[in-house]
Scaffold this active site. Structure first.
Site, short mmCIF file in Angstrom:
data_model
loop_
_atom_site.label_atom_id
_atom_site.label_comp_id
_atom_site.label_asym_id
_atom_site.label_seq_id
_atom_site.Cartn_x
_atom_site.Cartn_y
_atom_site.Cartn_z
CG ASP A 159 55.43 25.13 71.69
OD1 ASP A 159 55.87 24.03 71.17
OD2 ASP A 159 56.00 26.26 71.28
CD1 TRP A 194 56.57 21.42 68.41
CD2 TRP A 194 58.11 20.18 69.58
NE1 TRP A 194 56.80 22.18 69.18
CE2 TRP A 194 57.89 21.67 70.23
CE3 TRP A 194 59.08 19.33 70.14
CZ2 TRP A 194 58.42 21.81 71.06
CZ3 TRP A 194 59.60 19.93 71.22
CH2 TRP A 194 59.50 21.15 71.90
N GLY A 195 54.59 16.50 66.50
CA GLY A 195 54.43 15.17 65.79
C GLY A 195 55.17 14.20 66.52
CG ASP A 215 58.81 24.94 64.75
OD1 ASP A 215 57.84 24.41 65.35
OD2 ASP A 215 59.42 25.74 65.63
#
Length: 523
Positions: A159, A194-195, A215
């Site tokens: 993450d 997350w791009g 998300d």
């Protein structure tokens, strides 16, 4: 926020490839750890359970993955998300599995999952803490990678939460890539930033997949918003390196119609198929959606071409994905609130001219025919999905003989290794001289390798090699009426340098001039 994990090994070209190219080692273009050659399939606990993860849940899920038929359908990763550890590292600096949640420890749990014929994943973050505030791996990459390898971990979701200590995303994610590679254990590496930082432009050299969006949530608007963000990213996806629009919400608040549309689209996008529902209590309808073998086959097609949108008429859209066998997968999507007819044509799908086409409905499991129009009455928030084939004789493999040299386009040493240079050689009819120009503009050899302009180059003299087919413009070619063959991405012609006629002369791209050294015929 959520994340996904997977391991990566840095890619280097083989010594034989370097000799073939006649140069020094180029920069890594893609991760080559041998994993995720088709999009990974599995399950992750976060969407349904958040921090409520424990040993019993993981064991029970592994059991059901086998008994429900999901394992047989291709799902194999059982992935643990955030909140699995204690709130601090131990005196030695190691992460510790929460003894209340995982009393038998992670090694015993991994052994159990492996005993089911499945693989197990873990979670961390490229910061000082995870999204839920647990210790993460920034600065401890080697220590943590070695620990996970000792437990038998097969997948890392990494993450983007926590203090980044001023380091860039590429620095942080590459550090873990290298630490995983150094363990010697094959661990699928899933980046989850997350791009951000245009991850799709560098993700292939670092991980097996990369989240290219925020998300997902268990509602139709979220699924559609994420779908919109996939437009234009298809060229970055290829075997071993996948765009990741986040996990599946099939069976999590979506209706059956919405779930079928969601699953159809994620399959067409070559997305990782990671179920996020509670497998232990899923309905027969949900199980049927997740185990639809015909839809899964589109996702797992060995050609590795990601689908893309070809038509947008307000709430009505058409998406297509070229399949390795020359057919096309199509999704007819109705985003609106009422039933509507969605249509396309064989020509729009990229199929050749013909009078009859086979149309296979992947949800009804029936086959029909069409003279060229593919149409369906699609319910609100729904999708129809088809495999369409036909339209003339499929392309056949042939040798390409250079007009000036009289010799054939040849893969050096009959190698099937990505990065091997192409050359001219006496025509001999062997498989390394058999090329198929298909409807996607690819010149394929060995079925799964494409003629490729090295490193997406555009300069005169750039080498022409073979590489895993990935749909990018440096693998697209146009056969011209004068016998020349144009590299679409570079706008230059397939060229034998210096009008060479000697066996082993390496082929390149060069400004098109119509010379005999740029003209080719079928041998």
């Amino acid at each position: 926020m959520r994340r996904i994990l997977r391991l990566a090994l840095a890619m280097t070209l083989s010594a034989g490839t370097l000799v073939a190219l006649g140069g020094t080692s180029p920069p890594a273009l893609a991760l080559n750890n041998g994993l995720a050659r088709t999009p990974q399939m599995g399950w992750n606990d976060w969407n349904s359970f958040g921090c409520n993860v424990n040993d019993g849940l993981i064991r029970q899920t592994a059991d059901v993955m086998v008994s429900s038929g999901m394992a047989a359908a291709g799902y194999k990763y059982v992935n643990i998300d955030d909140c699995w550890s204690t709130r601090s590292r131990n005196a030695s600096g190691d992460l510790v599995a929460d003894p209340q949640k995982f009393p038998s420890g992670m090694k015993a749990l991994a052994d159990y999952v492996h005993g089911k014929g499945l693989k197990i994943g873990i979670y961390s973050s490229a910061g000082l803490t995870t999204c839920a505030g647990y210790p993460a791996s920034l600065g401890n990459e080697t220590r943590d990678a070695n620990l996970w390898a000792s437990w038998g971990i097969d997948y890392l979701k990494y993450d983007n939460c926590g203090d980044h200590q001023g380091r860039t995303a590429q620095q942080r994610y590459t550090a873990m890539r290298d630490a995983l590679a150094a363990t010697g254990r094959p661990i699928l590496y899933s980046l989850c930033n997350w791009g951000q930082d245009s991850v799709w432009t560098w993700g292939a050299a670092v991980g097996n997949s990369w989240r290219n969006t925020g998300d997902i949530q268990a509602n139709w608007n979220s699924v559609m918003g994420i779908l919109d963000s996939q437009v234009g990213l298809e060229s970055y996806s290829s075997p071993g390196a996948w765009n990741d629009p986040d996990m599946l919400e099939v069976g999590n608040g979506l209706s059956g119609t919405e779930s079928r549309a969601h699953f159809s689209l994620w399959a067409l996008l070559n997305a990782p198929l990671l179920a996020g529902n509670d497998l232990r209590s899923m309905s027969a309808e949900t199980r049927g959606i997740l185990t639809n073998s015909e839809v899964i086959a589109v996702n797992q097609d060995w050609g590795g071409r990601q689908g893309h949108k070809i038509s947008d008429n307000g709430n009505l859209e058409v998406w297509r994905k070229p399949m390795a066998d020359g057919s096309v997968a199509a999704v007819l999507l109705n985003r609106g609130g009422g039933t509507a007819t969605v249509s396309t044509t064989a020509a729009a799908l990229g199929l050749g001219a013909g009078t009859s086409y086979s149309v296979r409905d992947l949800w009804a499991h029936t086959t029909g025919s069409s003279s060229g129009t593919v149409s369906a009455s699609v319910p609100a928030h729904g999708a129809a999905m088809y495999i369409v084939s036909g339209g003339g004789t499929p392309p056949t493999a042939t040798a390409l003989r250079g007009v000036g040299s009289g010799k054939c386009l040849d893969v050096t040493g009959a190698s099937q290794t990505s990065g091997t240079a192409t050359q001219i050689w006496d025509c001999n009819g062997q498989s390394n001289q058999q090329w198929t120009l298909n409807g996607a503009g690819e010149l394929r050899v060995y079925g799964s390798k494409c003629l490729d302009v090295y490193n997406r180059g555009t300069a005169n003299g750039t080498a022409v090699i073979i590489w895993d087919c990935n749909g990018q413009s440096n693998q697209q070619w146009r056969a011209n009426s004068d016998g020349t063959i144009t590299a679409v991405g570079a706008g230059k012609c397939l060229n034998v340098p210096n009008n060479g006629t000697t066996n082993g002369t390496k082929v390149q791209i060069y400004d098109c001039n119509g010379g005999a050294n740029q003209r080719w015929t079928r041998a």
